[in-house]
Each structure stands twice: as structure tokens, then as C-alpha cells.
Design an enzyme around this catalytic site. Structure first.
Site, mmCIF file in Angstrom:
data_model
loop_
_atom_site.group_PDB
_atom_site.id
_atom_site.type_symbol
_atom_site.label_atom_id
_atom_site.label_comp_id
_atom_site.label_asym_id
_atom_site.label_seq_id
_atom_site.Cartn_x
_atom_site.Cartn_y
_atom_site.Cartn_z
ATOM 1 N N ASP A 169 0.808 -1.224 0.000
ATOM 2 C CA ASP A 169 0.000 0.000 0.000
ATOM 3 C C ASP A 169 0.842 1.275 0.000
ATOM 4 O OD1 ASP A 169 1.059 -0.244 2.519
ATOM 5 O OD2 ASP A 169 -0.723 0.484 3.544
ATOM 6 N N TYR A 264 10.657 4.708 1.596
ATOM 7 C CA TYR A 264 11.560 3.689 2.133
ATOM 8 C C TYR A 264 13.005 3.861 1.657
ATOM 9 C CZ TYR A 264 7.897 1.032 4.418
ATOM 10 O OH TYR A 264 6.905 0.642 5.273
HETATM 11 C C1 G6P Z 1 3.238 0.466 5.127
HETATM 12 C C2 G6P Z 1 3.951 -0.529 4.276
HETATM 13 C C3 G6P Z 1 3.855 -1.894 4.887
HETATM 14 C C4 G6P Z 1 4.317 -1.885 6.313
HETATM 15 C C5 G6P Z 1 3.589 -0.843 7.101
HETATM 16 C C6 G6P Z 1 4.185 -0.712 8.475
HETATM 17 O O1 G6P Z 1 1.871 0.244 5.106
HETATM 18 O O2 G6P Z 1 3.491 -0.590 2.968
HETATM 19 O O3 G6P Z 1 4.649 -2.736 4.119
HETATM 20 O O4 G6P Z 1 4.108 -3.129 6.908
HETATM 21 O O5 G6P Z 1 3.685 0.392 6.461
HETATM 22 O O6 G6P Z 1 3.425 0.142 9.235
HETATM 23 P P1 G6P Z 1 3.505 0.160 10.796
HETATM 24 O O7 G6P Z 1 2.516 1.195 11.166
HETATM 25 O O8 G6P Z 1 3.190 -1.227 11.264
HETATM 26 O O9 G6P Z 1 4.920 0.544 11.134
HETATM 27 MN MN MN Z 2 4.576 -2.372 1.998
#
Ligand code: G6P
Ligand code: MN
Length: 439
Positions: A169, A264
Site C-alpha cells: 500500500d 523507504y
Molecule cells: C506500510 C507498508 C507496509 C508496512 C507498514 C508498516 O503500510 O506498505 O509494508 O508493513 O507500512 O506500518 P507500521 O505502522 O506497522 O509501522
Molecule cells: Mn509495503
């Protein structure tokens, strides 16, 4: 109407995904939703919340909660997969072990992502085989499971014919922010993008045929990829950590203004700055356990006690996106989305069989990537190195090869030296003894 199974039913994301499904029942009609998880207790905690979300919209949809794969997948038309092997406890290790060595601690980037990959590839293949055994022969698995790039490469190597579409996402979340900045609905944006998952660049952002990247660039120079009041509109991606993440696009664009980076890339291009601001004793996993997870469990508890469900889970692009993709698969809509696909010449100067992330038209037989063409030498080189690290990690998993795992760690841009790679890998082998294949 479809039978949909959610593998990883106990995830904190499940209520949000189901809510997204409920508001789209006209487009994606459902006969049954099944939750499947190997952690029964966790899933049983979340399930009443999910059931309530369903019942607020529909009395007729059948709701099943199970840890039996046959019950979960028999005759299913779609499986949404979101497994987290080792749960947040192991995410914490993925983040903290590298940090102890002064290296980025992140769930999908750097050594943490490689470790998570070593845990996830084989369980993902097991899931694919279960779906293959029980589900409808034309069933699609739409897969959010991280680390998505490595998981996708593992699946490509081990189950090349599986009907799995790997998605993330992050590009669509970036597009949501772009839309908010430009004052247009994200669905009106048409973007060009190339790269790998969590490692790519937007090259054009069209609104009605006009490229808005120059306008976005000006905004980003001051604010990063975030509106001033984003915090009010999106809880998931605007908690303090996410605000920082979106703001950090700015320094990358200051230096390389041509394209708009996936956030990222900050872990690879400015790892020292990231490490400086990370707390080795309290990482993102701790934030999520103390925040999102606790809040949802507390809401489930309160619902059980009072029959009233507090507004405790996030609905946003994460849920919307997977439903959009499923609609396009189900009805052959040819909608254009950024997804992971085998390259097959889309990016001409990356390997033919690399898993890349590019725009694709989603048909009922899967994604048809657009032709990207050649990417510049700088980006090609970064991509090639990251790809090699991920591919070696997959080979290490399949072959049980310590040497290849060490090569994967050494090649990762977040890891400064071979000695760092070895020290981190050796600690991770111990921490992952319940999960990794023997190396
Ligand atoms: C986004 C990325 C995901 C990841 C997430 C982590 O949605 O696309 O790959 O797992 O962020 O988010 P968080 O809030 O769990 O750190
Ligand atoms: Mn992701």
C-alpha cells in the site's frame, strides 16, 4: 457472490479491510467471509469486532472463524493474505538486533527485512499449497505479506504458476498524500513509477494529462510529502513516526530532484540519520504493540462488555487498495495499479526475471505491466544491488546456505561492512531458531 478468506485473520488490519469490503459490496459482492489464523486466541479476540463490522452492513453474509485450512479455503474465490510470521515480538528483534550494531532497524529494509524474509518465504509457500489444495481452481491470492519484495521473489522461485498477486500500500499511500497536496482525489492521478517494492521512484504524476511533479516538488521542498493538516485526516500514516517518514522525502529530493522517491529509500540513502534518531530500546514494533494493537484489543474487550464498539481501527488506503485490486481481478476491469510483477522486459535494463514494482493493468488473469523502458544508470545500479541482496536471501532460504545469507546481508546498502553483516546475521540466527531453516 464470492467466498473470501482472510489468512492472518488475527491481524490488527483485519477490521479495516473488512470495513473496506463492506462499503464496496455493490462492486464486490460477498456470500461469505472466513477468517483463518494459526493463532486461534488472537483471532478469537479480533473476530467479534469483525463480525460487528459485517453485521452493521449485512445480515446475509456468512461469517466463519477457523484455524482449519480446509474449512478456511474450501471453494474460496479469493484469499487476502497478511501473515506476520513471528508476530510483533519477532519484528522487535528484526529492528533491535541491527540497531545494536549501529545499523538501520526496520521491518522490511536492511537486515530486519532479510531476517523477516527468512521467516516468511516457506510459510507463504505452505499457504499457497493449502489454497491450491482446497480453493476454487481460479482462486486468486492477493498478498500483503511482508517483506513483500522477498516474499514475491520466493513465491516466483518456488511456485511460479501460483495465482498470487503481491501488493503493497505504500505507492497508493504516497498517491493519497499527493492527491491531498494537489487538492484532487487520488483516484484521478495517473502515475508512472519504477523500482522494487519499498525501493522505487515516481517519475510522473498526471492529473488530466498534465504532469504535476514540478508542483509537488515545490511543496515537498518545504513540507515533505504531507499536507500541513494530514495528521487530522489519516491516523495510520500520520502518527509521529509516519509524519517523520513522509517528511524525510525532502532531503532525498533536495539532492536528487528529478524523481519522487518511495519513502523507504531513506533507509538506504541516509541510514546514519535514521539510526541517530532510532531508539535501540524502543522501536516501531514497541510503538505498534503499545498503540495500534493495544487500542484494538481494548476496543474488543469493551465491545464484549458493553455491546458498543468504539472507533478503534483504521480504515484507509490499505483496505481500499486491496479491494480495488480484487475487483479488477474479479471482473477483468483492467484497472491500473502499482503492483509487483515479474519484469519480463518492462524495465529493459533490469533482469528479465526480476520481480519489479511498476504500474500494471489488472485483468482476471493477472497483472499486465506497462512498458517502462530504460532507467538511468544511478537507479539501475541501486536497484540491481538491492535485487541481488534479495535474490541471495531467497536462495539462502531455499538452500539453507549460510554463505548466501551472509552475501545477502553484506550486499544490503544499509550494512556498512562484511563484519557488521556477520555479527548481525549470527545474532539473528539465534533469535530466529524457532523460525528459520537451518543455515
Ligand atoms: C506500510 C507498508 C507496509 C508496512 C507498514 C508498516 O503500510 O506498505 O509494508 O508493513 O507500512 O506500518 P507500521 O505502522 O506497522 O509501522
Ligand atoms: Mn509495503
Amino acid at each position: 457472490p464470492f467466498i473470501l478468506s482472510i489468512a492472518g485473520g488475527g491481524s490488527t488490519y483485519t477490521p479495516g479491510i473488512v470495513k473496506s469490503l463492506m462499503v464496496r459490496l455493490q462492486d464486490f459482492p460477498l456470500a461469505e467471509i472466513r477468517l483463518y489464523d494459526i493463532d486461534e486466541a488472537r483471532q478469537n479476540t479480533i473476530a467479534p469486532v469483525v463480525e460487528k463490522v459485517i453485521r452493521d452492513h449485512s445480515q446475509s453474509i456468512k461469517f466463519t472463524v477457523t484455524s482449519d485450512p480446509e474449512v478456511a479455503f474450501s471453494g474460496a474465490h479469493f484469499v487476502f493474505a497478511q501473515m506476520r510470521v513471528g508476530q510483533y515480538k519477532m519484528r522487535e528483534q528484526d529492528e533491535k538486533i541491527p540497531l545494536r550494531h549501529g545499523v538501520v532497524g526496520q521491518e522490511t529494509c536492511g537486515p530486519g527485512g532479510l531476517a523477516y524474509g527468512l521467516r516468511t518465504i516457506l510459510p507463504m509457500v505452505e499457504l499457497i499449497d493449502l489454497v491450491d489444495r482446497y480453493a476454487h481452481e481460479k482462486a486468486w491470492i492477493v498478498n500483503y505479506s511482508n517483506p513483500a519484495a522477498i516474499v514475491a521473489e520466493g513465491v516466483r522461485r518456488l511456485r511460479p504458476d501460483a495465482r498470487v498477486l503481491n501488493i503493497c500500500d505504500m505507492p497508493v499511500a504516497a498517491m493519497r498524500n499527493m492527491g491531498a497536496i494537489l487538492g484532487v482525489d487520488r483516484r484521478r492521478l495517473e502515475v508512472d513509477y519504477f523500482g522494487l517494492n519499498h525501493f522505487g521512484w515516481f517519475t510522473r504524476v498526471l492529473v488530466d494529462g498534465e504532469d504535476k511533479l514540478p508542483e509537488l516538488r515545490k511543496h515537498i521542498a518545504t513540507f515533505g510529502l504531507l499536507t500541513e493538516d494530514a495528521a487530522k485526516t489519516d491516523p495510520q500514516h500520520s502518527d509521529p513516526s509516519w509524519v517523520k517518514t513522509w517528511r524525510n522525502i525532502k532531503p532525498i529530493m533536495d539532492h536528487f530532484p528529478e524523481y519522487l522517491p518511495n519513502p523507504y529509500l531513506q533507509y538506504y540513502l541516509m541510514p546514519n540519520q535514521i539510526v541517530e534518531h532510532q531508539n535501540p530500546d524502543y522501536t516501531r514494533a514497541n510503538e505498534v504493540m503499545d498503540g495500534r494493537e493495544k487500542k484494538l484489543f481494548a476496543a474488543a474487550e469493551e465491545y464484549k462488555r458493553t455491546g458498543i464498539l468504539p472507533d478503534a481501527f483504521h480504515v484507509g488506503v490499505h483496505g481500499e487498495f486491496i479491494v480495488d485490486v480484487a475487483c479488477s481481478l474479479a471482473f477483468n476491469l483492467h484497472s491500473r495499479h502499482l503492483v509487483m510483477v515479474e519484469n519480463r522486459g518492462a524495465i529493459t535494463n533490469l533482469p528479465y526475471d526480476a520481480v519489479v514494482e511498476v504500474p500494471a493493468y489488472i485483468t482476471s488473469e493477472g497483472p499486465e505491466p506497462i512498458r517502462v523502458g530504460q532507467v538511468p544508470l544511478f537507479h539501475q545500479t541501486l536497484l540491481q544491488q538491492q535485487l541481488a541482496s534479495e535474490q541471495l536471501l531467497v536462495e539462502a532460504t531455499i538452500e539453507g546456505s549460510y554463505e548466501k545469507a551472509l552475501q545477502a546481508f553484506t550486499l544490503n546498502r544499509t550494512v556498512p561492512t562484511m563484519e557488521h553483516a556477520k555479527a548481525i546475521l549470527d545474532e539473528m540466527i539465534e533469535a530466529n531458531s524457532d523460525y528459520w531453516p537451518a543455515l
